[in-house]
Design a protein around this motif. Structure first.
Motif, mmCIF file in Angstrom:
data_model
loop_
_atom_site.group_PDB
_atom_site.id
_atom_site.type_symbol
_atom_site.label_atom_id
_atom_site.label_comp_id
_atom_site.label_asym_id
_atom_site.label_seq_id
_atom_site.Cartn_x
_atom_site.Cartn_y
_atom_site.Cartn_z
ATOM 1 N N UNK A 1 41.397 34.500 31.768
ATOM 2 C CA UNK A 1 40.284 34.892 32.829
ATOM 3 C C UNK A 1 40.866 35.543 34.512
ATOM 4 N N UNK A 2 41.425 35.182 35.385
ATOM 5 C CA UNK A 2 41.257 35.413 36.519
ATOM 6 C C UNK A 2 43.056 35.702 36.915
ATOM 7 N N UNK A 3 43.387 36.094 35.907
ATOM 8 C CA UNK A 3 45.461 35.666 35.720
ATOM 9 C C UNK A 3 44.146 38.109 34.838
ATOM 10 N N UNK A 4 44.521 37.679 34.279
ATOM 11 C CA UNK A 4 44.248 39.093 33.878
ATOM 12 C C UNK A 4 43.596 40.013 34.230
ATOM 13 N N UNK A 5 41.888 39.593 35.342
ATOM 14 C CA UNK A 5 40.966 40.943 35.254
ATOM 15 C C UNK A 5 41.371 40.502 36.709
ATOM 16 N N UNK A 6 40.970 39.380 37.720
ATOM 17 C CA UNK A 6 41.447 38.974 38.945
ATOM 18 C C UNK A 6 42.446 39.515 39.229
ATOM 19 N N UNK A 7 43.464 39.533 38.714
ATOM 20 C CA UNK A 7 44.722 39.537 39.740
ATOM 21 C C UNK A 7 45.916 40.762 38.604
ATOM 22 N N UNK A 8 45.316 41.252 38.226
ATOM 23 C CA UNK A 8 45.911 42.325 37.015
ATOM 24 C C UNK A 8 47.676 42.632 36.682
ATOM 25 N N UNK A 9 47.900 43.457 35.613
ATOM 26 C CA UNK A 9 48.759 42.953 34.838
ATOM 27 C C UNK A 9 50.383 43.074 36.245
ATOM 28 N N UNK A 10 50.068 44.292 36.780
ATOM 29 C CA UNK A 10 51.122 44.567 37.939
ATOM 30 C C UNK A 10 51.454 43.315 38.951
ATOM 31 N N UNK A 11 50.375 43.005 39.453
ATOM 32 C CA UNK A 11 50.402 41.442 40.325
ATOM 33 C C UNK A 11 51.109 40.636 39.604
ATOM 34 N N UNK A 12 50.454 40.431 38.669
ATOM 35 C CA UNK A 12 50.750 38.676 37.811
ATOM 36 C C UNK A 12 52.574 38.729 37.310
ATOM 37 N N UNK A 13 52.629 40.040 37.177
ATOM 38 C CA UNK A 13 54.091 40.313 36.720
ATOM 39 C C UNK A 13 54.829 39.831 38.121
ATOM 40 N N UNK A 14 55.198 40.666 39.625
ATOM 41 C CA UNK A 14 55.366 40.582 40.513
ATOM 42 C C UNK A 14 55.373 38.426 40.433
ATOM 43 N N UNK A 15 54.746 38.514 40.174
ATOM 44 C CA UNK A 15 54.177 36.759 40.809
ATOM 45 C C UNK A 15 54.879 35.562 39.538
ATOM 46 N N UNK A 16 54.784 36.221 38.661
ATOM 47 C CA UNK A 16 55.189 35.291 37.399
ATOM 48 C C UNK A 16 57.384 35.515 37.395
#
Length: 200
Positions: free
Chosen positions: A97-112
């Motif tokens: 839930x935090x990954x999808x809704x707080x971080x979001x797809x774009x930021x999560x992609x760069x983080x990963x």
């Protein structure tokens, strides 16, 4: 006790961090420049780089903040005697839930992508900032002690395998299946890996 100088540096770093995250969410990560972050946080561009050597380093702080929060909730559950497998599922759900809704797809992609950065120094910095495998090992430890996990694999190997499924699911979701729920994808991966680590 922190000195006045240390407190000022801490407040400046916090201001840069908060300004950067806000701009990433408003403008997009790629579109946000170091100069814009510096302006928003009332420091020079050079000062920004004194605190963060590259933009992705700000995301590592963001991911660490969220992971620490999720871990504290799960740690409290373990200490209260909750069944470890239930704690694992709730930890995984909060992470999704935090990954999808707080971080979001774009930021999560760069983080990963920082975790698989070809620069070994940056990849190591990402793994140190985001110790997902270590947190999972803490949750699995009581299961290992109770003989409910395989004995031919180390606790570290099993925890890291679960952590790796998070990374794979995130990269696949962000790049190839944005129409799907990240939570559903993560639980599919978790089910597959648990089949391989639970004792039979």
């Amino acid at each position: 006790m922190q000195s006045l100088r240390e407190r000022q540096k801490q407040r400046r770093r916090e201001r840069i961090y908060r300004s950067a995250i806000q701009l990433f969410k408003e403008l997009g990560f790629q579109q946000t420049t170091a100069a814009e972050i510096a302006k928003a946080s009332h420091v020079s561009r050079g000062t920004f780089f004194n605190y963060y050597p590259y933009k992705e380093a700000v995301l590592l702080d963001y991911g660490k903040e969220l992971l620490d929060r999720i871990w504290q909730e799960s740690k409290a559950e373990l200490e209260a005697g909750a069944p470890p497998l239930e704690v694992l599922y709730r930890f995984w759900e909060r992470l999704a839930e935090a990954s999808e809704h707080e971080i979001g797809r774009e930021l999560l992609s760069h983080l990963a992508h920082e975790l698989v950065n070809p620069d070994p120094e940056r990849a190591r910095a990402a793994y140190e900032a985001l110790p997902l495998g270590e947190r999972l090992a803490e949750i699995l430890k009581p299961l290992k002690a109770a003989g409910k996990l395989r004995t031919d694999l180390s606790l570290e190997r099993m925890a890291n395998s679960i952590a790796d499924t998070y990374l794979l699911a995130v990269l696949r979701w962000a790049g190839h299946t944005p129409h799907r729920s990240l939570k559903e994808e993560l639980f599919k991966f978790l089910a597959i890996v648990l089949e391989g680590v639970l004792a039979r």
